[in-house]
Design an enzyme around this catalytic site. Structure first.
Site, PDB file in Angstrom:
ATOM      1  N   CYS A 524      70.044  22.515  10.230  1.00 55.85           N
ATOM      2  CA  CYS A 524      69.077  21.769   9.854  1.00 55.85           C
ATOM      3  C   CYS A 524      69.333  20.903   8.553  1.00 55.85           C
ATOM      4  O   CYS A 524      70.176  21.307   7.752  1.00 55.85           O
ATOM      5  CB  CYS A 524      67.733  22.423   9.584  1.00 55.85           C
ATOM      6  SG  CYS A 524      67.025  23.306  11.017  1.00 55.85           S
ATOM      7  N   HIS A 702      83.145  23.235  14.571  1.00 57.78           N
ATOM      8  CA  HIS A 702      82.000  23.535  15.057  1.00 57.78           C
ATOM      9  C   HIS A 702      81.757  24.844  15.671  1.00 57.78           C
ATOM     10  O   HIS A 702      80.760  25.240  15.868  1.00 57.78           O
ATOM     11  CB  HIS A 702      81.095  22.502  15.736  1.00 57.78           C
ATOM     12  CG  HIS A 702      81.220  21.157  14.903  1.00 57.78           C
ATOM     13  ND1 HIS A 702      81.917  19.981  14.998  1.00 57.78           N
ATOM     14  CD2 HIS A 702      80.003  20.527  14.081  1.00 57.78           C
ATOM     15  CE1 HIS A 702      81.638  19.084  14.038  1.00 57.78           C
ATOM     16  NE2 HIS A 702      80.333  19.445  13.520  1.00 57.78           N
ATOM     17  N   CYS A 734      86.255  17.909  11.069  1.00 59.46           N
ATOM     18  CA  CYS A 734      85.261  17.745  10.006  1.00 59.46           C
ATOM     19  C   CYS A 734      85.256  18.497   8.875  1.00 59.46           C
ATOM     20  O   CYS A 734      86.218  19.451   8.880  1.00 59.46           O
ATOM     21  CB  CYS A 734      83.810  17.671  10.612  1.00 59.46           C
ATOM     22  SG  CYS A 734      82.422  17.052  10.182  1.00 59.46           S
TER      23      CYS A 734
END
Length: 769
Positions: A524, A702, A734
């Protein structure tokens, strides 16, 4: 009082205090048993439904709630599970469901990418060799739960078949009609079972219909809905579009459904024009998306009522459903906790809960505009208008910032072309063949988050907090040196979020206390609110970067977030254009770039992971957006010496779509997040030439899995078949903020070993000390 039918297209699933996120992460850690986990999620789901009922929503969506992602729900509902996950058929187990999204040590996760031009990510279905079968009727289960538990006659939400197929991978375009025929009977069975249950309305989301479609594609869409109509002739279908206007209005309006939903926020002018030009079918209802589902500003009630009245000249009010323009998934849950914000700003905010109230108020006011309630209506319009005026008149909105003259005068082109800069960089940095680096962040472990929280609560002094951050920087500089990484980063331990951090240090931003929205999975984010002119105040990143550089003789990159990403990952003001806001941010960042350079930081990474996600949904609008997006990046990065090396980073980028614009950024090095779609990106380089520095992420951050050396070697080797080894960098795909320390070090160690192997194969020195 009478009321027009009211509805929303979906509601945030994360819970008022992110209970959904916390339950997911507890379950993944093994701290919460599956039964208790599912009970927790059911409680959140039912609370969402009860709230909508209490607010007075007529058509309440069900099946918009998910364990992770609604596209993944649709895949598993039809048994679409990649073979590597060893699925045996039947309802997909919860652990298998999450394995698809997150990967395992043995199986790579499915690709994840952005949902149209939002900051929400979905799991991409893999349809190669697909043999779909209905494993469970999720919409039916959601409908039954709402009716049995709360007495709610829900509106099941389903991702439309055409959108589902178009957003999937693993097939060629010519196979689309054949694939559709495999799924149509299954969609038909879902709808038929809903009809047999007594469902009145089902919402089928087809946002793909606002993109540019061919005549053949439109014919296939018509064929799909003709067959679905035949499968459940007594079920009312609301075909829902959103995020933009429908280009093929006549074709969409003619589809055999009972209602059409249009976006009258982001597709306002064109959708209204289509209604005025072509009218609206007399046998259908219109879902009028008049309340913005993607931004957090209170609706201008006067304008919205005028819009409804304008629509009512074409479509009688009794056939209008007043609703949100899209799912409210894209805004925070409630603004009631934002008591720390200035009053003139707080009163103009409408998060998901407040948007429910707006939808109901507008549906009631529109139905009673000519009644005895005219006085109360006028009073509410007056109060609402005053709130909006108070914000627009706020000094924060009208400080002196970038104007056209300042933008025109600012450098937006590097002094020398890349080929000449590259030689200067090689001479200056003396980097090895296939240089290695990381994207920027390192693990934000519990102690990092705890220290930041204590500092924010004044339980830890600024001096102690700075000392703590420096200890983390020193630790990870030493780790990077031990791993023998060539270009280092300071780790970003002082940053909560790559946008929030900069917003807190620039003027024109405000920050919510609890304004969380889902980005992907349990991740989030809390987007800043841009409510005033963006102005540079003082250096934001120099202290940490200079300290890190003092610890090593290797280059340390300065790390900034680019103007388009800050824009796209914030809730921007809506009284000026997005382009104007982007230029304000760009000129502010340019000041930071110059401050870093002046302090001796001469490798500077300005990340633009959100450049592509902001693309308009219609290709005809791409050029204008990319032109000002590229210009904003160059305003940020061009006022530097030729010896300064500018890096950038992009996420989940369909590179071939915008390769000309990526080249136009004129960055010296670009790293691209590609590990979940490595093959597709490599294919684009077989068709397009790229001759500036580039790093294709060689492993997926991820997922908690640590990729094997051989796996990374294969990724590097495949890239080097189509890219010049002289421009290639090696890096993760990333930042490593969300990973654990042990897995991060293990994965980076494997990345370095893979680099050594490829260097050796190509006859280059293996390691440079």
């Amino acid at each position: 009082m009478s009321q027009l039918t009211s509805s929303v297209l979906g509601y945030p699933r994360i819970g008022e205090n992110r209970e959904w996120k916390k339950a997911l992460e507890s379950f993944w850690k093994g701290d919460l048993e599956e039964a208790a986990f599912l009970e927790t999620l059911q409680a959140i789901r039912l609370n969402n439904l009860q709230l909508q009922q209490d607010k007075g929503i007529s058509l309440i969506p069900v099946n918009d709630f998910t364990l992770y992602d609604q596209m993944l729900d649709t895949s598993t509902m039809f048994g679409i599970v990649p073979a590597r996950f060893e699925y045996a058929g039947g309802p997909v187990p919860v652990n298998t469901y999450y394995a698809i999204a997150r990967g395992t040590q043995q199986a790579q996760a499915s690709e994840m990418t952005k949902w149209f031009n939002t900051n929400y990510h979905y799991i991409v279905p893999e349809l190669k060799d697909a043999k779909p079968a209905l494993t469970e009727n999720r919409p039916l289960a959601a409908y039954r739960e709402a009716k049995q538990k709360l007495g709610i006659e829900g509106k099941p939400v389903i991702i439309g078949l055409y959108t589902f197929l178009k957003l999937s991978k693993g097939y060629e375009a010519k196979e689309l009609p054949e694939l559709a025929e495999k799924f149509i009977p299954l969609y038909g069975q879902v709808l038929r079972e809903l009809e047999q249950e007594g469902v009145q309305w089902v919402q089928i989301d087809e946002p793909i219909l606002v993109t540019t479609l061919s005549e053949e594609e439109l014919q296939l869409v018509h064929s799909i809905y003709t067959q679905l109509r035949e499968a459940a002739p007594g079920l009312n279908i609301l075909l829902q579009t959103y995020f933009d206007a429908v280009d093929h209005y006549e074709a969409v309006a003619a589809l055999p459904v009972q209602a059409i939903g249009l976006d009258f926020v982001h597709g306002l002018e064109q959708n209204v024009s289509s209604l005025e030009q072509y009218g609206f079918p007399q046998d259908k209802l219109l879902g009028a998306g008049v309340v913005d589902g993607r931004n957090i500003w209170r609706s201008d009630y006067k304008q919205k009522l005028e819009l409804i009245e304008k629509i009512a000249l074409i479509v009688p009010k009794e056939r209008i459903i007043v609703q949100s323009s899209s799912s409210l998934l894209h805004v925070p849950v409630t603004a009631k906790h934002e008591t720390a914000l200035p009053a003139e700003l707080r009163e103009t905010l409408a998060f998901a809960e407040e948007k429910l109230e707006e939808v109901v108020w507008l549906s009631t006011a529109a139905a009673n505009a000519d009644s005895a309630n005219e006085a109360s209506l006028a009073q509410e319009l007056k109060l609402n208008g005053e709130r909006i005026y108070n914000l627009s008149a706020s000094p924060a909105r009208n400080r002196k910032a970038a104007d056209a003259a300042a933008i025109a005068a600012h450098p937006s082109v590097r002094q020398k072309p890349f080929a000449e800069r590259q030689k200067l960089h090689q001479e200056k940095w003396q980097l090895p063949f296939l240089p290695t680096t990381t994207i920027g962040s390192f693990p934000q472990t519990t102690d990092v988050r705890s220290a930041r929280q204590k500092w924010r609560k004044n339980e830890l002094s600024s001096e102690s907090y700075a000392s703590f951050i420096n200890e983390k920087i020193k630790k990870w500089i030493e780790i990077q040196e031990e791993l023998n990484i060539d270009v280092l980063v300071h780790g970003e331990f002082e940053r909560t979020d790559m946008v929030e951090f900069f917003g807190e240090k620039l003027d024109g931003f405000a920050f919510t206390r609890n304004g969380w929205v889902q980005s992907y999975g349990s991740r989030c984010v809390k987007p800043p609110v841009i409510y005033g002119d963006v102005v540079f105040i003082e250096p934001m990143t120099v202290t940490e970067s200079v300290y890190a550089q003092s610890l090593t003789s290797r280059p340390v990159k300065g790390m900034l977030t680019g103007p388009i990403t800050i824009l796209n990952w914030s809730f921007p003001r809506n009284d000026i254009t997005r382009e104007q806001v982007a230029y304000q941010i760009a000129l502010a960042l340019s000041e930071e770039v110059k401050a870093l350079e002046a302090a001796g930081i001469e490798m500077i990474q300005v990340d633009e992971p959100a450049l592509r996600e902001g693309l308009p949904l219609k290709r005809s609008d791409w050029d204008a957006y990319l032109k000002w997006g590229v210009h904003a990046f160059k305003l940020s990065t061009s006022d530097v010496r030729d010896t300064t090396q500018i890096h950038t980073h992009m996420c989940y980028c369909e590179f071939h779509d915008i390769i000309d614009s990526i080249l136009a950024l004129d960055a010296d090095v670009i790293s691209i997040e590609t590990s979940r779609s490595h093959g597709e990106l490599i294919h684009s380089f077989e068709e397009h030439t790229y001759d500036q520095g580039i790093g294709l992420g060689v492993y997926d951050i991820h997922s908690p899995r640590v990729p094997a050396v051989d796996e990374m070697v294969r990724n590097i080797e495949r890239a080097l078949r189509v890219l010049d080894p002289g421009i290639f960098w090696i890096n993760p795909d990333c930042g490593l903020k969300t990973r654990g320390e042990a897995e991060t070090v293990a994965a980076l160690r494997n990345m370095m070993e893979a680099t050594y192997q490829v260097r050796k194969q190509l006859g280059a020195p293996v390691a440079v000390q």
